[in-house]
Design a protein around this motif. Structure first.
Motif, short mmCIF file in Angstrom:
data_model
loop_
_atom_site.label_atom_id
_atom_site.label_comp_id
_atom_site.label_asym_id
_atom_site.label_seq_id
_atom_site.Cartn_x
_atom_site.Cartn_y
_atom_site.Cartn_z
N LEU A 1 -18.70 -32.95 37.42
CA LEU A 1 -18.62 -32.70 35.97
C LEU A 1 -19.98 -32.30 35.40
N GLY A 2 -21.03 -32.74 36.06
CA GLY A 2 -22.39 -32.39 35.63
C GLY A 2 -22.65 -30.88 35.69
N THR A 3 -21.83 -30.16 36.47
CA THR A 3 -22.04 -28.71 36.55
C THR A 3 -21.82 -28.03 35.20
N PHE A 4 -21.05 -28.68 34.31
CA PHE A 4 -20.85 -28.10 32.98
C PHE A 4 -22.18 -27.97 32.23
N PHE A 5 -23.17 -28.75 32.63
CA PHE A 5 -24.41 -28.78 31.87
C PHE A 5 -25.52 -27.95 32.52
N CYS A 6 -25.14 -27.19 33.55
CA CYS A 6 -26.11 -26.33 34.23
C CYS A 6 -26.30 -25.05 33.42
N SER A 7 -27.55 -24.68 33.17
CA SER A 7 -27.84 -23.47 32.39
C SER A 7 -27.83 -22.23 33.28
N GLY A 8 -27.83 -22.44 34.61
CA GLY A 8 -27.91 -21.30 35.52
C GLY A 8 -29.31 -20.73 35.64
N CYS A 9 -30.31 -21.51 35.25
CA CYS A 9 -31.69 -20.98 35.27
C CYS A 9 -32.15 -20.62 36.67
N GLY A 10 -31.59 -21.28 37.68
CA GLY A 10 -31.89 -20.91 39.06
C GLY A 10 -33.12 -21.56 39.67
N LEU A 11 -33.81 -22.41 38.90
CA LEU A 11 -35.02 -23.03 39.48
C LEU A 11 -34.71 -23.77 40.77
N CYS A 12 -33.58 -24.49 40.78
CA CYS A 12 -33.25 -25.30 41.96
C CYS A 12 -33.17 -24.47 43.22
N GLU A 13 -32.54 -23.29 43.13
CA GLU A 13 -32.35 -22.53 44.37
C GLU A 13 -33.41 -21.47 44.62
#
Ligand code: SF4
Ligand code: SF4
Length: 442
Positions: A294-306
């Protein structure tokens, strides 16, 4: 002018967010905003558009921004900008005496300073609650070029017909252009002198959030940049990752180091998103612990993680995007969550843009890309009816009609976040479909 009058002008002129998803500008106007914010962060490496447009058109932009402020009744109007955009900052400062309600809010030289939730926090100290819109905290955020387009719409009712775009990377003359909407990516590369390498791939937008495109794709109201990069460059490879392969790699290589979570800008603002837990659950098929999903709803897609954080080269953003899409498709609502404080360690976890540029292998492509507004007259343009979030515009012309620059080609849907589409050249309508309209030059 009242809000409804301004909304109608912006809708009929086809003004949408000139970047990102293309949210119709009129739909953002709200009398609940006590602050309006102009986002001149331009935080992705290689992009050089907003600071130059701001420098050249500061007066027009501030005038329209002030009109928006007065119309919605906001008390403050903040230009969110980085100190390193010195010429743009100086241009704004020179005008502040004439615009008493406008102020500058400096942003740190980091990525993603332009994620609007981050921009709002950095310039106002307000935290947009997870899953909510900025208006929840009384703020509305606008893009620089959007407000310039609003200026022309307010002044003369002009429709949006052109787009500023930075063409950079492995091209002969990295440049920032103003081009008619609907020309091809191939044409803008030619306007930048052509590619300097044979085997290249193309990104529409920034290296962190842009998408792979082909030379036959066309420029839309949201195209900010075309990046020409070697086909085997790190950014290209990461943007081409296959989610199925990414999942298999996560199963074998995620060591739960937690770096993706520790550097996640939304997590650092207190939002309940923990990519490392998501990676643990999805890679081991955990089904009874749903919070990380459910936490994926709060991802901005900024991409820093990957693109930056994960030393194993894994792709949390891609997998989270996939799961978020499935949850939405399945009708799962965004969960209500409790507010949590901003993490104390946040200030020590900034990712400097210069460091990110180096990590992405883009330092050699970090060209100035100066603004050049020379006119370009294409033989034809293909104008997409959906260049924005919301319902596509509906054609009001037919084959054989003669049109001029700025003439209405497709009208906005009344109720479904529609906006109008206008011709970007003089010519004749030579094709009309439910997806696009082609205008060929006289
Ligand atoms: S940074 Fe990479 S390896 Fe570490 S927890 Fe996140 S996904 Fe796993
Ligand atoms: S893309 Fe990654 S770093 Fe960015 S918000 Fe989503 S999980 Fe966090």
């Amino acid at each position: 002018m009242n809000i409804n009058e301004l909304k109608l002008i912006l809708k009929n002129s086809g003004v949408v967010g000139a970047g990102g998803a293309g949210f119709p500008c009129y739909a953002k106007l709200s009398d609940k905003a006590d602050i309006i914010l102009l986002n001149c962060a331009e935080c992705e490496p290689l992009l050089k558009l907003h600071r130059q447009v701001m420098q050249v058109y500061a007066n027009e932009i501030l005038e329209a921004f002030e009109t928006v402020r007065k119309t919605v009744g906001a008390k403050r109007a903040i230009i969110a900008i980085k100190p390193s955009y010195k010429k743009a900052v100086d241009a704004v400062k020179a005008l502040l005496k004439d615009f008493k309600n406008v102020e500058i809010g400096f942003l740190p030289e980091v990525y993603p300073a332009g994620d609007e939730v981050v921009t709002i926090y950095e310039t106002t100290g307000r935290v947009v609650p997870a899953g909510k819109l900025p208006i929840e905290v009384g703020v509305t955020v606008f893009n620089v070029e959007t407000i310039l387009n609003a200026y022309y719409a307010i002044k003369s009712g002009a429709g949006v017909t052109h787009k500023y775009i930075t063409v950079t990377g492995a091209v002969k003359n990295p440049i920032t252009l103003r081009v008619p909407l609907g020309i091809t990516v191939k044409e803008v590369i030619a306007l930048a002198g052509g590619a300097t390498i044979k085997d290249y791939a193309l990104i529409n937008g920034g290296p962190m959030t842009g998408s792979i495109v082909s030379e036959t794709d066309v420029i839309t109201k949201t195209s900010n940049a075309i990046l020409v990069l070697p086909a085997d460059q790190y950014v290209i490879k990461k943007r081409q990752n296959n989610p199925k392969v990414s999942l298999k790699r996560a199963m074998s290589a995620c060591c739960q180091c937690k770096m993706c979570t520790d550097l996640c800008p939304r997590n650092l603002l207190g939002h309940p998103i923990e990519p490392h837990k998501f990676m643990r659950n999805i890679s081991s098929g955990v089904a009874n612990d749903v919070e990380p999903y459910l936490g994926t709803f709060f991802c901005s897609g900024c991409g820093l993680c990957e693109m930056y954080s994960c030393f194993q080269g894994l792709n949390p953003r891609t997998l989270m995007g996939m799961v978020k899409g499935s949850l939405r498709k399945g009708g799962i609502p965004v969960p209500e969550v409790k507010e949590a404080p901003v993490k104390e360690e946040r200030g020590g976890r900034y990712i400097l843009k210069s460091r990110l540029t180096a990590r992405l292998g883009l330092t050699e492509y970090n060209h100035s890309a100066p603004l050049d507004e020379k006119e370009y007259n294409p033989k034809k343009v293909k104008l997409l009816l959906s260049q924005h979030i919301g319902k596509p515009a509906e054609a009001v012309v037919k084959m054989g009609d003669t049109v001029k620059v700025g003439d209405l080609l497709a009208a906005a849907d009344e109720n479904a976040l529609g906006v109008a589409i206008h011709s970007s050249i003089n010519g004749m309508v030579t094709e009309v479909t439910d997806k696009y309209i082609v205008v060929s030059a006289n």
